[in-house]
Design a protein around this motif. Structure first.
Motif, PDB file in Angstrom:
ATOM      1  N   LYS A 136       0.792  -1.080  -0.173  1.00 29.42           N
ATOM      2  CA  LYS A 136       0.036  -0.068   0.067  1.00 29.42           C
ATOM      3  C   LYS A 136       0.930   1.197  -0.078  1.00 29.42           C
ATOM      4  N   ALA A 137       0.300   2.340  -0.665  1.00 32.54           N
ATOM      5  CA  ALA A 137       1.033   3.492  -0.855  1.00 32.54           C
ATOM      6  C   ALA A 137       0.814   4.412   0.406  1.00 32.54           C
ATOM      7  N   ALA A 138       1.864   5.182   1.090  1.00 25.69           N
ATOM      8  CA  ALA A 138       1.635   5.792   2.166  1.00 25.69           C
ATOM      9  C   ALA A 138       0.635   7.113   1.504  1.00 25.69           C
ATOM     10  N   GLU A 139       0.140   7.463   2.537  1.00 24.32           N
ATOM     11  CA  GLU A 139      -0.689   9.049   1.931  1.00 24.32           C
ATOM     12  C   GLU A 139      -0.063  10.286   2.604  1.00 24.32           C
ATOM     13  N   LYS A 140       0.119  11.351   2.023  1.00 22.54           N
ATOM     14  CA  LYS A 140       0.259  12.485   2.480  1.00 22.54           C
ATOM     15  C   LYS A 140      -0.750  13.534   2.189  1.00 22.54           C
ATOM     16  N   GLU A 185       4.015   7.364 -18.762  1.00 24.34           N
ATOM     17  CA  GLU A 185       3.375   7.427 -17.804  1.00 24.34           C
ATOM     18  C   GLU A 185       2.740   6.100 -17.148  1.00 24.34           C
ATOM     19  N   VAL A 186       3.206   6.040 -15.788  1.00 27.81           N
ATOM     20  CA  VAL A 186       2.733   4.703 -15.103  1.00 27.81           C
ATOM     21  C   VAL A 186       1.477   4.865 -14.483  1.00 27.81           C
ATOM     22  N   HIS A 187       0.786   4.138 -14.771  1.00 27.30           N
ATOM     23  CA  HIS A 187      -0.742   4.112 -14.621  1.00 27.30           C
ATOM     24  C   HIS A 187      -1.108   2.677 -13.567  1.00 27.30           C
ATOM     25  N   HIS A 188      -1.961   3.031 -12.733  1.00 33.93           N
ATOM     26  CA  HIS A 188      -2.395   1.949 -11.807  1.00 33.93           C
ATOM     27  C   HIS A 188      -3.731   1.328 -12.190  1.00 33.93           C
ATOM     28  N   VAL A 190      -5.702  -0.865 -10.974  1.00 33.97           N
ATOM     29  CA  VAL A 190      -6.770  -0.542  -9.834  1.00 33.97           C
ATOM     30  C   VAL A 190      -6.070   0.541  -9.191  1.00 33.97           C
ATOM     31  N   PRO A 191      -7.062   1.644  -9.394  1.00 31.29           N
ATOM     32  CA  PRO A 191      -6.546   2.848  -8.701  1.00 31.29           C
ATOM     33  C   PRO A 191      -6.301   3.007  -7.134  1.00 31.29           C
ATOM     34  N   LEU A 192      -5.084   3.684  -6.822  1.00 31.95           N
ATOM     35  CA  LEU A 192      -4.688   3.639  -5.420  1.00 31.95           C
ATOM     36  C   LEU A 192      -6.077   4.333  -4.602  1.00 31.95           C
ATOM     37  N   ALA A 193      -6.617   5.021  -5.215  1.00 31.78           N
ATOM     38  CA  ALA A 193      -7.822   5.790  -4.314  1.00 31.78           C
ATOM     39  C   ALA A 193      -8.745   4.585  -4.145  1.00 31.78           C
ATOM     40  N   LYS A 194      -8.894   3.801  -4.887  1.00 30.66           N
ATOM     41  CA  LYS A 194     -10.008   2.650  -4.667  1.00 30.66           C
ATOM     42  C   LYS A 194      -9.335   1.420  -4.132  1.00 30.66           C
ATOM     43  N   GLY A 195      -8.239   1.495  -3.523  1.00 28.82           N
ATOM     44  CA  GLY A 195      -7.587   0.355  -2.718  1.00 28.82           C
ATOM     45  C   GLY A 195      -6.650  -0.476  -3.468  1.00 28.82           C
ATOM     46  N   GLY A 196      -6.223   0.027  -4.686  1.00 26.02           N
ATOM     47  CA  GLY A 196      -5.081  -0.642  -5.549  1.00 26.02           C
ATOM     48  C   GLY A 196      -3.994  -0.617  -4.715  1.00 26.02           C
ATOM     49  N   ASP A 197      -3.083  -1.740  -5.134  1.00 27.28           N
ATOM     50  CA  ASP A 197      -1.626  -1.621  -4.408  1.00 27.28           C
ATOM     51  C   ASP A 197      -0.780  -1.014  -5.200  1.00 27.28           C
ATOM     52  N   ASP A 198       0.194  -0.488  -4.614  1.00 21.66           N
ATOM     53  CA  ASP A 198       1.426   0.223  -5.367  1.00 21.66           C
ATOM     54  C   ASP A 198       2.633  -0.723  -5.690  1.00 21.66           C
ATOM     55  N   THR A 199       2.239  -1.512  -6.593  1.00 22.75           N
ATOM     56  CA  THR A 199       3.001  -2.718  -6.855  1.00 22.75           C
ATOM     57  C   THR A 199       3.300  -2.637  -8.372  1.00 22.75           C
ATOM     58  N   VAL A 200       4.157  -3.421  -8.929  1.00 21.65           N
ATOM     59  CA  VAL A 200       4.687  -3.608 -10.255  1.00 21.65           C
ATOM     60  C   VAL A 200       3.307  -4.263 -10.843  1.00 21.65           C
ATOM     61  N   ASN A 202       0.462  -4.251 -10.415  1.00 15.09           N
ATOM     62  CA  ASN A 202      -0.824  -3.567 -10.554  1.00 15.09           C
ATOM     63  C   ASN A 202      -0.554  -2.210 -11.400  1.00 15.09           C
ATOM     64  N   ALA A 203       0.682  -2.228 -12.051  1.00 10.57           N
ATOM     65  CA  ALA A 203       0.835  -0.746 -12.776  1.00 10.57           C
ATOM     66  C   ALA A 203       1.348  -1.162 -14.435  1.00 10.57           C
ATOM     67  N   ILE A 204       1.078  -0.256 -15.240  1.00  7.99           N
ATOM     68  CA  ILE A 204       1.446  -0.345 -16.587  1.00  7.99           C
ATOM     69  C   ILE A 204       2.064   0.805 -17.077  1.00  7.99           C
ATOM     70  N   ALA A 205       2.744   0.921 -17.868  1.00  5.28           N
ATOM     71  CA  ALA A 205       3.452   2.115 -18.782  1.00  5.28           C
ATOM     72  C   ALA A 205       2.772   2.477 -19.912  1.00  5.28           C
ATOM     73  N   VAL A 206       2.211   3.467 -20.107  1.00  8.56           N
ATOM     74  CA  VAL A 206       1.257   3.804 -21.148  1.00  8.56           C
ATOM     75  C   VAL A 206       1.800   5.280 -21.680  1.00  8.56           C
ATOM     76  N   CYS A 207       1.444   5.412 -23.012  1.00  9.71           N
ATOM     77  CA  CYS A 207       1.752   6.892 -23.547  1.00  9.71           C
ATOM     78  C   CYS A 207       0.517   7.984 -23.125  1.00  9.71           C
ATOM     79  N   PRO A 208       0.841   8.922 -23.203  1.00  8.21           N
ATOM     80  CA  PRO A 208      -0.135   9.783 -22.475  1.00  8.21           C
ATOM     81  C   PRO A 208      -1.585   9.538 -23.151  1.00  8.21           C
ATOM     82  N   ASN A 209      -1.715   9.688 -24.299  1.00  6.27           N
ATOM     83  CA  ASN A 209      -2.898   9.328 -24.856  1.00  6.27           C
ATOM     84  C   ASN A 209      -3.797   8.073 -24.228  1.00  6.27           C
ATOM     85  N   CYS A 210      -2.991   6.949 -24.080  1.00  2.00           N
ATOM     86  CA  CYS A 210      -3.778   5.863 -23.688  1.00  2.00           C
ATOM     87  C   CYS A 210      -3.981   6.171 -22.241  1.00  2.00           C
ATOM     88  N   HIS A 211      -3.180   6.907 -21.228  1.00  2.00           N
ATOM     89  CA  HIS A 211      -3.330   7.352 -20.150  1.00  2.00           C
ATOM     90  C   HIS A 211      -4.492   7.995 -19.852  1.00  2.00           C
TER      91      HIS A 211
END
Length: 217
Positions: A136-140, A185-188, A190-200, A202-211
């Motif tokens: 899980k990602a820490a929040e600030k 750009e790295v996209h999660h 399952v979004p972190l805001a919806k409980g997704g993990d900050d893990t490899v 759960n993330a993909i690298a996408v171009c800005p258009n796809c992001h």
């Protein structure tokens, strides 16, 4: 004045600075830094009374600035990315939550710097850190809520993609001006805001258009 000073084995210099900067901020660091929570002060009796000396030797050093964001960023730099909470002094009571608002502008700039460092690191060391990292990602809380994302996750996903969008399979549309690296750009998934993990995984690298498509399509 925005310079950050780090007082080590310099009692006279430290006390002279306190006398001339009653409105400054002091971060009291007890070493080893990863074991103790640093405490933020203004020039209160806790850090000005000679009965509490020495202040800048043994286990203790002091960071000074008139800006909280620069103190916290300098602490992060000097401790090689150690992330611990900063506790406000109970006597002078600096408002850390309010001060953190000043960090908003530089928050992602700091993350970019950490990602660059992670990309330059050996892949095996980066992956070893990831194996030990909390999912899980820490929040600030700054001007808005942001997630304190792991630079190693971003770096590893970019490394895996090797300049190719993992959604449309096209090459990155341009290179970063600062580094010449392909811009993705790295996209999660399952979004972190919806409980997704900050893990490899759960993330993909996408171009800005796809992001943008992932978020708004």
């Amino acid at each position: 004045m925005t310079k950050v000073l780090h007082f080590r084995n310099d009692e006279r210099g430290y006390m002279n600075w306190l006398a001339g900067n009653p409105d400054g901020l002091v971060l009291n660091i007890r070493h080893p830094a990863h074991q103790f929570t640093p405490k933020l002060h203004r020039a209160c009796g806790t850090i000005t009374s000679t009965k509490n000396a020495p202040y800048t030797s043994g286990q203790y050093t002091k960071l000074f600035s008139h800006r909280y964001d620069q103190i916290s960023h300098q602490f992060l730099e000097e401790t090689k990315g150690i992330r611990v909470g900063i506790s406000p002094c109970g006597t002078c009571k600096p408002d850390v939550e309010a001060l953190e608002i000043d960090e908003a502008a530089g928050f992602y700039a700091v993350l970019d710097g950490l990602v660059s460092r992670a990309l330059q690191d050996d892949a095996s060391r980066r992956r070893a850190r990831l194996e030990k990292a909390e999912p899980k990602a820490a929040e600030k809380f700054v001007l808005t809520r942001v997630f304190d994302r792991k630079p190693d996750v971003i770096a590893e996903v970019l490394y895996r993609a090797a300049g190719t969008c993992e959604s449309c399979n096209s090459k990155a549309p341009f290179s970063r001006r600062s580094t010449g690296e392909p811009y993705l750009e790295v996209h999660h998934v399952v979004p972190l805001a919806k409980g997704g993990d900050d893990t490899v995984s759960n993330a993909i690298a996408v171009c800005p258009n796809c992001h943008r498509e992932q978020h708004y399509g």
